[in-house]
Design a protein around this motif. Structure first.
Motif, short mmCIF file in Angstrom:
data_model
loop_
_atom_site.label_atom_id
_atom_site.label_comp_id
_atom_site.label_asym_id
_atom_site.label_seq_id
_atom_site.Cartn_x
_atom_site.Cartn_y
_atom_site.Cartn_z
N GLY A 172 0.79 -1.22 0.00
CA GLY A 172 0.00 0.00 0.00
C GLY A 172 0.82 1.27 0.00
N SER A 173 2.16 1.17 0.14
CA SER A 173 2.98 2.38 0.18
C SER A 173 3.39 2.80 -1.22
N LEU A 174 3.81 4.05 -1.35
CA LEU A 174 4.27 4.58 -2.62
C LEU A 174 5.77 4.38 -2.73
N ARG A 175 6.25 4.08 -3.94
CA ARG A 175 7.69 3.96 -4.14
C ARG A 175 8.33 5.34 -4.13
N PRO A 201 -4.23 5.74 -1.86
CA PRO A 201 -2.89 5.39 -2.32
C PRO A 201 -1.98 4.80 -1.24
N HIS A 202 -2.55 4.49 -0.09
CA HIS A 202 -1.76 3.97 1.03
C HIS A 202 -2.35 2.64 1.50
N LEU A 203 -1.73 2.09 2.53
CA LEU A 203 -2.20 0.84 3.11
C LEU A 203 -3.62 1.03 3.66
N VAL A 204 -4.53 0.15 3.25
CA VAL A 204 -5.90 0.15 3.76
C VAL A 204 -6.08 -1.09 4.62
N GLN A 205 -6.58 -0.90 5.85
CA GLN A 205 -6.72 -2.03 6.76
C GLN A 205 -7.97 -1.87 7.60
N GLY A 214 -4.09 4.53 5.41
CA GLY A 214 -2.82 5.14 5.79
C GLY A 214 -2.58 5.30 7.27
N LEU A 215 -3.06 4.36 8.08
CA LEU A 215 -2.82 4.46 9.52
C LEU A 215 -1.33 4.46 9.83
N ASP A 216 -0.55 3.72 9.03
CA ASP A 216 0.90 3.70 9.26
C ASP A 216 1.51 5.08 9.07
N ARG A 217 0.99 5.86 8.13
CA ARG A 217 1.49 7.21 7.91
C ARG A 217 1.09 8.14 9.05
#
Length: 328
Positions: free
Chosen positions: A33-36, A98-102, A116-119
């Motif tokens: 889910g992360s961007l390069r 565009p991020h991790l979805v959980q 984007g909880l990790d962000r």
């Protein structure tokens, strides 16, 4: 004579295998889910919004098929009509976060889908969570606090007196929780029973100018409450309609990063024309749905009922927050 000397093609194959292995080992991996590095969130969001525009055209086509006008569309057609759709088919979560979805919180009723909880957990500024509708179950809020130690949560529910045991019985989490027996509403009535406030008034009382995660599950009061919230920050009718050449940075911003919302399409609020107008106000405010799930627990408990409860998750594509900024 060696095999490689007698069969040059084996040598070529071996070289290709070794080069492939080297490439795989030397290429950095990134969390799902992360961007390069080097990719731009703004470009991804712009591309996604163009695709979302296509979904809006498809929505209108579906209205014309089953209507042909908003007034003619039944949100939940009776079986004998032979119409194969429900209200939710017009409002699909076709925007891609565009991020991790959980999914965060308990399985079944109570858990929510978060982008984007990790962000958010890594962002440099403090994190603010608002949760409306506790009902004695706080697994969602507790999981957020555990994932992001710099977050605090403000909870509101006039039907209970505290967070659920997932927070109330864990002192480290309870220290970052703030609970009030208030109702969220479209107006302020602090002396009513129960006391009720608009979201913008509660933010002002708490000294907040932004909410990272907003959860709303308030048994159909979401319609007037979110109308009032949008009214406070977004001109109506749509700002874009009057400023067609405005850049995204120039558009008015709703002070929220994402919204986890249970929608109760009951009574007049569930009438298609009324619902569509309300929904499109959220879209005009920059909110884009990235996930949905029907409330099947409700359907199972109230057998024969219409599927008029659904969970949606939205991200705000405007502003300068962890979900839309390359620097957070």
């Amino acid at each position: 004579m060696s095999v490689l000397t007698r069969h040059p093609r084996y040598c070529l194959l071996l070289i290709c295998v070794l080069l492939g292995a080297f490439f795989m080992l030397s290429t950095p991996s990134f969390p799902a889910g992360s961007l390069r590095p080097g990719s731009s969130i703004s470009k991804v969001l712009a591309d996604e919004d163009r695709l979302y525009d296509e979904a809006l055209k498809a929505r209108q086509e579906l209205v014309e098929k089953w209507g042909p006008t908003d007034e003619d569309v039944a949100s939940f057609p009776e079986p004998q009509t032979g119409y194969f759709y429900t209200l939710w088919d017009f409002f699909l979560p076709v925007f891609r976060c565009p991020h991790l979805v959980q999914r965060v919180g308990t399985l079944g009723d109570g858990g929510k889908w978060v982008c984007g909880l990790d962000r958010i957990a890594r962002q440099s500024k403090p994190c603010t969570i608002y949760s409306f509708g506790i009902n004695g179950e706080s697994s969602f809020e507790a999981a957020l606090l555990e994932a992001a130690p710099h977050c605090e949560v403000w909870g509101y529910d006039f039907s209970v007196t505290s967070f659920g045991p997932e927070i109330a019985n864990v002192s480290a989490l309870d220290a970052r929780g703030h609970f009030f027996s208030y109702a969220l509403s479209g107006d302020d009535a602090p002396h009513a029973t129960p006391p009720r406030f608009t979201l913008q008034s509660l933010m002002q009382q708490n000294g907040h100018d932004f909410i990272d995660i907003l959860k709303v599950d308030i048994e159909s009061w979401e319609f007037e409450s979110l109308d009032a919230f949008v009214d406070a920050f977004i001109p109506s009718p749509s700002y874009e309609a009057h400023h067609p050449h405005a850049a995204p940075a120039e558009l008015p911003v709703l002070p929220v990063g994402q919204l986890q919302l249970e929608i109760h399409a009951w009574g007049q609020n569930g009438e298609f024309k009324r619902f569509r107008k309300w929904w499109e106000r959220l879209e005009n405010a920059g909110l884009r749905p990235f996930w949905t799930e029907p409330n099947l627990v409700y359907i199972n408990l109230v057998r024969g009922s219409k599927p008029d409860l659904a969970e949606y998750s939205f991200m705000n594509i405007r502003g300068n927050h962890a979900l839309v900024s390359d620097r957070y």
